[in-house]
Write an enzyme that holds these catalytic residues in place. Structure first.
Site, PDB file in Angstrom:
ATOM      1  N   LYS A  77       0.844  -1.210   0.000  1.00 39.96           N
ATOM      2  CA  LYS A  77       0.000   0.000   0.000  1.00 39.96           C
ATOM      3  C   LYS A  77       0.874   1.252   0.000  1.00 39.96           C
ATOM      4  O   LYS A  77       0.602   2.215  -0.709  1.00 39.96           O
ATOM      5  CB  LYS A  77      -0.876   0.020   1.260  1.00 39.96           C
ATOM      6  CG  LYS A  77      -2.045  -0.924   1.178  1.00 39.96           C
ATOM      7  CD  LYS A  77      -2.716  -1.061   2.528  1.00 39.96           C
ATOM      8  CE  LYS A  77      -3.753  -2.162   2.474  1.00 39.96           C
ATOM      9  NZ  LYS A  77      -4.219  -2.586   3.779  1.00 39.96           N
TER      10      LYS A  77
ATOM     11  N   GLN B 210      -5.657  -2.117   9.531  1.00 37.15           N
ATOM     12  CA  GLN B 210      -5.328  -3.416   8.943  1.00 37.15           C
ATOM     13  C   GLN B 210      -5.856  -4.556   9.818  1.00 37.15           C
ATOM     14  O   GLN B 210      -5.571  -4.615  11.004  1.00 37.15           O
ATOM     15  CB  GLN B 210      -3.804  -3.522   8.770  1.00 37.15           C
ATOM     16  CG  GLN B 210      -3.319  -4.772   8.100  1.00 37.15           C
ATOM     17  CD  GLN B 210      -3.757  -4.867   6.634  1.00 37.15           C
ATOM     18  OE1 GLN B 210      -3.656  -3.900   5.883  1.00 37.15           O
ATOM     19  NE2 GLN B 210      -4.248  -6.017   6.244  1.00 37.15           N
TER      20      GLN B 210
ATOM     21  N   ASP C  76     -11.852   1.893   3.297  1.00 39.77           N
ATOM     22  CA  ASP C  76     -12.004   0.439   3.137  1.00 39.77           C
ATOM     23  C   ASP C  76     -13.472   0.054   2.949  1.00 39.77           C
ATOM     24  O   ASP C  76     -13.770  -1.085   2.594  1.00 39.77           O
ATOM     25  CB  ASP C  76     -11.459  -0.273   4.386  1.00 39.77           C
ATOM     26  CG  ASP C  76     -10.225  -1.096   4.081  1.00 39.77           C
ATOM     27  OD1 ASP C  76      -9.963  -1.344   2.891  1.00 39.77           O
ATOM     28  OD2 ASP C  76      -9.546  -1.494   5.038  1.00 39.77           O
TER      29      ASP C  76
END
Ligand code: NAD
Length: 293
Positions: A52, A96, A119
């Site tokens: 990322k 995460q 997300d």
């Protein structure tokens, strides 16, 4: 048989984002910012966070990393999320997963400002997705939609069978594909660990999507002749011939299944690259909503 190559699609998306990002950053005098919070030392998560960061750098998004000890308390993590919610340099916050067992992931995800939830996991954004309102679409399912679009695969009226009902892949993907939308309008069946006669269901699929997390689970006898197969699975299996000691494989037994189908995604190099491309897309979307709209 066509191989649906996600790396080409990713490249195209990132090229266009790079251009847009540079123009907007000049115009508004600030680059978009993405914060990634990593708790603990999960090697797959670390690798993913590294990718990322690289993608951010390549397109001009400023990457902020928060690597926190696995033993961190919920309160400390809440403090981190709340400070990022307030920080105007940060357009997207990504927590995460998986988190260590002592931390309630659902509670943490709900603390992220929905306007920075790139997300697409916040219940508010998931709800908007369900009723067809504009929102952040979760990145992996959104990547599958972009892959279908790029290869001119129109889901309209097709029977799509998804194996897997997780909140991050199976469920949002089913919602996106059944909507009255551009790359959508499919008849969707969602299968899971309690589904009976799985092969009977999967054999009816015009498009079969596997998001299970079990290497080589989908075999040739589960797939209809000339179907399209999308393999979302990413599984590490031991491989002594690799310097890393492992290799990545999908949920589909690629080498046998590919002989029977009209199109298939490889692993790696299929859906995986698109997840990151869509995260970058969502981060730029958040930036535009803050500065432009
Ligand atoms: P998950 O473990 O949350 O969900 C797995 C799903 O598979 C569950 O809904 C379960 O009911 C179903 N399942 C398990 N065993 C089954 C069986 N025997 N028969 C039918 N269904 C069964 O997993 P997830 O987070 O959705 O991830 C699925 C896979 O996709 C994993 O390999 C993961 O690594 C991969 N993944 C890839 C990306 C990407 O960027 N390409 C992103 C997310 C997840």
């Amino acid at each position: 048989m066509k191989i649906l190559d996600g790396t080409i699609v990713k490249k195209e998306i990132l090229n266009s984002l790079t251009k847009e990002c540079s123009e907007l950053s000049q115009q508004y005098g600030i680059n978009p910012g993405l914060a990634v919070i990593l708790v603990g030392n999960n090697p797959a998560s670390k690798a993913y966070v590294g990718m990322k960061k690289k993608a951010c750098e390549s397109i001009g998004i400023k990457s902020f990393e928060y690597v926190l000890d696995a033993a961190i308390s919920e309160d400390e993590l809440i403090e981190c999320i709340e400070s990022l919610n307030q920080d105007s340099q940060i357009n997207g916050i990504l927590l995460q997963l998986p988190l260590p067992d002592h931390i309630d992931s659902d509670k943490m995800l709900q603390l992220i400002n929905p306007a920075k939830d790139v997300d697409g996991f916040h219940p508010q954004n998931v709800g908007k997705l369900l009723v067809g309102l504009p929102t952040y679409k979760s990145c992996t399912p959104y990547g599958v939609i972009k892959l279908l679009e790029y290869y001119h695969i129109d889901p309209t009226g097709k029977h799509i069978v998804i194996i897997g009902r997780s909140n991050i892949v199976g469920k949002p993907l089913a919602v996106m594909l059944m909507q009255n939308d551009k790359i959508a309008n499919a008849t969707v069946t969602v299968c899971h660990s309690r589904s009976r006669n799985l092969s009977d269901l999967t054999s009816q699929a015009d498009i079969l999507i596997a998001a299970i997390g079990k290497p080589y689970f989908v075999t040739e006898n589960m797939v209809k002749e000339d179907a399209i197969v999308i393999d979302v699975g990413i599984n590490r299996i031991d491989d002594s011939s690799s310097s890393k000691g492992y290799k990545l494989v999908g949920d589909v037994d690629y080498h046998t299944v590919k002989k029977k189908v009209s199109a298939i995604t490889p692993v790696p190099g299929g859906v995986g690259p698109l997840t990151i491309a869509m995260l970058m897309t969502n981060t730029l979307q958040s930036y535009k909503e803050y500065y432009v709209n």
